[in-house]
Design a protein around this motif. Structure first.
Motif, mmCIF file in Angstrom:
data_model
loop_
_atom_site.group_PDB
_atom_site.id
_atom_site.type_symbol
_atom_site.label_atom_id
_atom_site.label_comp_id
_atom_site.label_asym_id
_atom_site.label_seq_id
_atom_site.Cartn_x
_atom_site.Cartn_y
_atom_site.Cartn_z
ATOM 1 N N ASN A 1 0.874 -1.164 0.000
ATOM 2 C CA ASN A 1 0.000 0.000 0.000
ATOM 3 C C ASN A 1 0.912 1.214 0.000
ATOM 4 O O ASN A 1 1.747 1.355 0.886
ATOM 5 C CB ASN A 1 -0.855 0.021 1.262
ATOM 6 N N MET A 2 0.756 2.068 -0.973
ATOM 7 C CA MET A 2 1.687 3.203 -1.069
ATOM 8 C C MET A 2 1.442 4.181 0.079
ATOM 9 O O MET A 2 0.383 4.813 0.141
ATOM 10 C CB MET A 2 1.490 3.912 -2.411
ATOM 11 N N VAL B 1 0.331 7.691 -0.801
ATOM 12 C CA VAL B 1 -1.082 7.857 -1.141
ATOM 13 C C VAL B 1 -1.922 7.902 0.133
ATOM 14 O O VAL B 1 -2.840 8.720 0.264
ATOM 15 C CB VAL B 1 -1.544 6.723 -2.083
ATOM 16 N N THR B 2 -1.573 7.042 1.081
ATOM 17 C CA THR B 2 -2.305 7.046 2.355
ATOM 18 C C THR B 2 -2.234 8.437 2.971
ATOM 19 O O THR B 2 -3.241 8.962 3.464
ATOM 20 C CB THR B 2 -1.697 6.009 3.326
ATOM 21 N N GLU C 1 -1.752 11.355 1.446
ATOM 22 C CA GLU C 1 -2.572 12.298 0.676
ATOM 23 C C GLU C 1 -4.045 12.147 1.041
ATOM 24 O O GLU C 1 -4.767 13.131 1.188
ATOM 25 C CB GLU C 1 -2.413 12.039 -0.827
ATOM 26 N N ILE C 2 -4.477 10.894 1.168
ATOM 27 C CA ILE C 2 -5.899 10.670 1.449
ATOM 28 C C ILE C 2 -6.237 11.153 2.856
ATOM 29 O O ILE C 2 -7.277 11.774 3.082
ATOM 30 C CB ILE C 2 -6.259 9.186 1.236
ATOM 31 N N PHE D 1 4.963 9.216 -7.724
ATOM 32 C CA PHE D 1 4.203 7.994 -7.519
ATOM 33 C C PHE D 1 4.679 6.907 -8.456
ATOM 34 O O PHE D 1 4.791 7.123 -9.663
ATOM 35 C CB PHE D 1 2.716 8.264 -7.719
ATOM 36 N N ARG E 1 1.039 -3.565 -19.601
ATOM 37 C CA ARG E 1 -0.412 -3.746 -19.579
ATOM 38 C C ARG E 1 -0.836 -5.206 -19.553
ATOM 39 O O ARG E 1 -1.919 -5.541 -19.115
ATOM 40 C CB ARG E 1 -1.005 -3.142 -20.854
ATOM 41 N N ILE F 1 4.387 -3.661 -11.148
ATOM 42 C CA ILE F 1 3.306 -2.892 -10.550
ATOM 43 C C ILE F 1 3.757 -1.462 -10.262
ATOM 44 O O ILE F 1 2.983 -0.514 -10.406
ATOM 45 C CB ILE F 1 2.736 -3.598 -9.297
ATOM 46 N N ARG G 1 3.546 0.324 -13.500
ATOM 47 C CA ARG G 1 2.134 0.581 -13.815
ATOM 48 C C ARG G 1 1.619 1.783 -13.024
ATOM 49 O O ARG G 1 0.861 2.599 -13.535
ATOM 50 C CB ARG G 1 1.289 -0.625 -13.430
ATOM 51 N N ARG G 2 2.014 1.856 -11.767
ATOM 52 C CA ARG G 2 1.554 2.966 -10.934
ATOM 53 C C ARG G 2 2.013 4.293 -11.505
ATOM 54 O O ARG G 2 1.281 5.272 -11.510
ATOM 55 C CB ARG G 2 2.100 2.805 -9.512
ATOM 56 N N ILE H 1 -0.136 5.284 -14.516
ATOM 57 C CA ILE H 1 -1.485 5.760 -14.194
ATOM 58 C C ILE H 1 -1.425 7.060 -13.391
ATOM 59 O O ILE H 1 -2.111 8.026 -13.705
ATOM 60 C CB ILE H 1 -2.240 4.691 -13.371
ATOM 61 N N LEU H 2 -0.613 7.075 -12.333
ATOM 62 C CA LEU H 2 -0.691 8.181 -11.380
ATOM 63 C C LEU H 2 0.111 9.404 -11.815
ATOM 64 O O LEU H 2 -0.218 10.524 -11.453
ATOM 65 C CB LEU H 2 -0.214 7.727 -9.994
ATOM 66 N N TRP I 1 -9.983 1.265 -18.819
ATOM 67 C CA TRP I 1 -9.574 1.335 -17.406
ATOM 68 C C TRP I 1 -10.040 2.650 -16.781
ATOM 69 O O TRP I 1 -10.460 2.674 -15.631
ATOM 70 C CB TRP I 1 -8.063 1.181 -17.268
ATOM 71 N N PHE J 1 -12.098 2.940 -13.452
ATOM 72 C CA PHE J 1 -11.712 3.745 -12.280
ATOM 73 C C PHE J 1 -12.858 4.667 -11.861
ATOM 74 O O PHE J 1 -13.194 4.762 -10.680
ATOM 75 C CB PHE J 1 -10.485 4.621 -12.578
#
Ligand code: SF4
Ligand code: SF4
Lengths: 445, 266
Positions: A262-263, A266-267, A269-270, A294, A377, A400, A403-404, A407-408, A417, A421
């Protein structure tokens, strides 16, 4: 002391110093390169890690999923390990100009001599087994073309590298038998080393003392030069795994394979979003909080454990052989992900050595030259590659993170996708259904 | 069917022993909804003290996370954890290995600590305790069943035996595919592949898996995941004469059939 002997001692010392310098420098570079990666907290129990090292690195447990290659590899591995013991004497002889210093020192002490004889006999027997294994390996690679050994990422240097080492193995075994065999012949076949005795009787009988002497010296020097060359060669080769498998297994994740980190960025930021009060609490020293990157775009964004894994990869292709994407003709190959990571890391390290700091070269690990978007992908996150790897590498862990980043950071996502999302964010499901209908299944039949 | 919700139970001042996490596929996908109902019938029959979240449940965030969208995932997790913690959930059972994996492995760090169990393990426990009994109508006699390992049960969490033990309770012949257990071949749905087109290649992953099914000459493919269900169903029902008669069922459906709770149309 004879001049010839003196020259040999001097040559031995000089060559060893050169190997120590050049090999040491290259190994130090690898250490520095691995440290270009980000810090990583190593979680979990130390004793469990050590257990893994003993079972999986030393004991080769995961190799035994495929019994034939496992046994063949075991022969080469054991021959390699036990030859290290004989190297002790070779070094003593080399530095002192002596001959079988340990053997002669042990003549009075029957127990140690017994061990010595056992060791040399084991080396000879294992060397023959390793020689056999080497021929099979050469055949598997070049004649039988076992699928996992010949995919396109193996073209060029990786293929050559694998073959060079196999020929080096043949060369080393030949040297050992020249050395021990000629030594036997020169000593009336008195040494209790069974195979070299046979070799001496069959191949070397009838040769003059002078030629035997030369054969013995060529074997001795050939062997030690081969070993020293191998040390300098290692850092350029997939054979680095013989050393790095140990730390790599030690540092490998102990969590369930299904766990995907779990990044924490990101935790954070949330948390800030959910508790706006804290959002305005600027750091005490007045500096702007650093905006984290990210995921990983390039090798420096990966934790050092991934970079260590890239240097550890044996390029065996067990991962790719099991990968559902590779098996169905997609471009993705987890082995290639590891090889690309290593190649790009070498490139970045060279860039830093030449410029003092990293100067943007317009490239990155995510790119068509290295790991392409198409490859990233195609991964189903099935963990087949992780399960298959004999040295506990997780190509998925790198995939992964890349991939992050796509996307981020780059908002690079297939349209389907993006829809998925936004459905998750707005409807609480990956499809476009109303959350109010979520419980309808109870009333249908 | 008796399907209490957490909210209703709370209103009565009751707390169920276990939360049944239905998941998005189990809630919305027509084929997967049948699995959900079959499982509820078993829970009812056995008399398990359970509840569902109903409309208060939402996506665990798994497809977003595996695609790389950690934000969407953690936002979803945040909401779900708030709700479950408010209900003081202790134990969760789910019919989806993706939900199982993410709830068990990734929610704890974010504040969601529950005992999570997949329905294959749960069914195995019920069978072991003698709570689930087969009627023994003989409808399984002479059938060959092969079990497709779900990546997120098997390799991801080491659950290989429970589903097989459940199938052994049925009076049938269990045959293994070429790639099984640790070497089980993915169905092709994971990692958010379910939600987009495949990358260019020779064939689809489920088509490859269907070839392995055909080699076993099985009549039934047992799955333990709603996404594997979709993929395997598509894989075997193609025009291939070797597999067009093969049927795909979830463990829960097979057990419900075995108990005589429903006719799943074998
Ligand atoms: S996790 Fe991804 S790369 Fe690894 S085997 Fe599965 S599909 Fe291939
Ligand atoms: S990652 Fe592991 S399995 Fe894959 S090629 Fe490298 S060593 Fe072999």
């Amino acid at each position: 002391m004879e001049t010839a002997q003196l020259i040999q001692i001097i040559a031995f010392v000089v060559i060893n110093m050169a190997v120590f310098y050049f090999g040491g420098k290259k190994f130090y570079n690898i250490y520095k390169n691995v440290n270009l990666g980000k810090d990583k907290v190593i979680e979990g129990d130390r004793s469990e890690r050590l257990k893994n090292v003993i079972l999986i690195a030393l004991g080769q447990k995961k190799m035994f999923k495929e019994i034939v290659p496992a046994l063949l590899h075991l022969a080469v591995y054991l021959a390699f390990l036990i030859t290290q013991i004989e190297l002790i004497e070779i070094f003593i002889d080399g530095f002192t100009g002596g001959h079988r210093v340990l053997y002669n020192a042990f003549t009075e002490l029957s127990f140690l001599k017994g061990i010595y004889v056992l060791v040399v006999n084991s080396i000879e027997i294992l060397s023959v087994l390793a020689l056999f294994a080497t021929f099979v390996f050469l055949a598997r690679r070049n004649l039988l073309k076992v699928p996992r050994l010949v995919r396109s990422e193996m073209n060029g240097w990786p293929k050559l590298d694998a073959n060079i080492i196999l020929f080096a193995e043949i060369y080393l075994v030949t040297c050992i038998f020249m050395m021990n065999g000629a030594d036997q012949a020169l000593h009336n076949n008195d040494y209790p080393f069974l195979l070299s005795k046979g070799f001496s009787n069959i191949v070397l009988s009838g040769l003059s003392e002078g030629s035997l002497h030369i054969i013995e010296r060529v074997g001795w020097w050939g062997h030690i030069l081969g070993v020293l060359a191998f040390i300098v060669y290692l850092p350029y080769s997939k054979h680095l795994h013989i050393m790095l498998a140990f730390p790599n297994v030690y540092f490998a994740s102990l969590k369930e394979k299904g766990f995907m980190s779990n990044m924490p960025e990101v935790t954070n930021e949330i948390k800030l979003m959910m508790n706006p009060d804290t959002a305005f609490a600027a750091p005490a020293d007045g500096t702007e909080p650093e905006i984290p990157t990210f995921g990983a775009k390039d090798v420096q964004d990966l934790p050092w454990t991934n970079l260590l894994a890239a240097y550890t990869c044996t390029e065996c292709g067990r991962c790719t052989e099991q990968c559902p994407a590779s098996q169905t003709g997609k471009k993705l190959s987890p082995r290639k992900v590891m090889m690309d990571t290593r190649d790009r890391l070498e490139e970045v390290a060279l860039n830093i050595r030449e410029n003092g700091v990293f100067v943007d070269d317009g490239k990155s690990l995510i790119s068509d030259e290295y790991v392409s978007v198409e490859e990233l992908r195609a991964c189903t996150t099935c963990n087949a590659c992780v399960e298959a790897c004999p040295v506990m590498i997780s190509p998925l862990d790198i995939i992964i993170q890349l991939r992050r980043n796509l996307i981020l950071e780059q908002s690079n996502s297939p349209e389907e996708w993006n829809v998925m999302f936004s459905n998750i964010e707005n409807n609480g499901a990956p499809w476009k259904f109303s959350p109010q209908d979520r419980f309808n299944w109870a009333n249908e039949e | 069917m008796n399907i209490p919700t957490m909210a209703a139970m709370m209103a009565e001042g009751k707390k169920p022993e276990i939360l049944f996490w239905v998941g998005c596929a189990g809630s919305f996908d027509d084929r997967a909804k049948k699995i959900t109902r079959a499982f509820v019938k078993i829970l009812n029959e056995v008399g398990v003290d359970f509840a569902v979240l109903g409309t208060e449940e939402s996506c665990t965030g798994d497809p977003a996370k595996r695609a790389g969208n950690e934000f969407a995932f953690q936002m979803a997790a945040y909401q779900n954890i708030e709700i479950m913690n408010a209900y003081e959930v202790k134990k969760i059972v789910t019919t989806c290995p993706h939900c199982f994996n993410i709830l068990a492995n990734e929610y704890p760090e974010l504040g969601g600590n529950y005992e999570v169990i997949h329905h294959s393990t749960f069914l195995q426990q019920l069978i072991n305790e003698g709570k689930v009994k087969m009627k023994g109508g003989g409808e399984f006699k002479g059938r060959r069943i092969t079990y497709h390992d779900s990546c997120y049960l098997g390799r991801a969490n080491g659950v290989y035996e429970a589903p097989r033990k459940v199938l052994e309770a049925l009076d049938t012949e269990l045959v293994e595919m070429k790639s099984c257990r640790t070497k089980g071949l993915c169905c092709g749905a994971g990692g958010a592949q379910m939600f987009k087109e495949d990358e260019p290649g020779e064939k689809r992953i489920n088509a490859k898996r269907a070839e392995e099914v055909a080699e076993t000459k099985a009549d039934i493919v047992a799955v333990a995941c709603p996404f594997c269900m979709t993929m395997m169903k598509d894989g075997v029902s193609s025009d291939d004469p070797n597999t067009h008669t093969v049927k795909v069922f979830d463990l829960a459906e097979l057990i419900a059939q075995g108990q005589g709770l429903e006719d799943i149309g074998m």
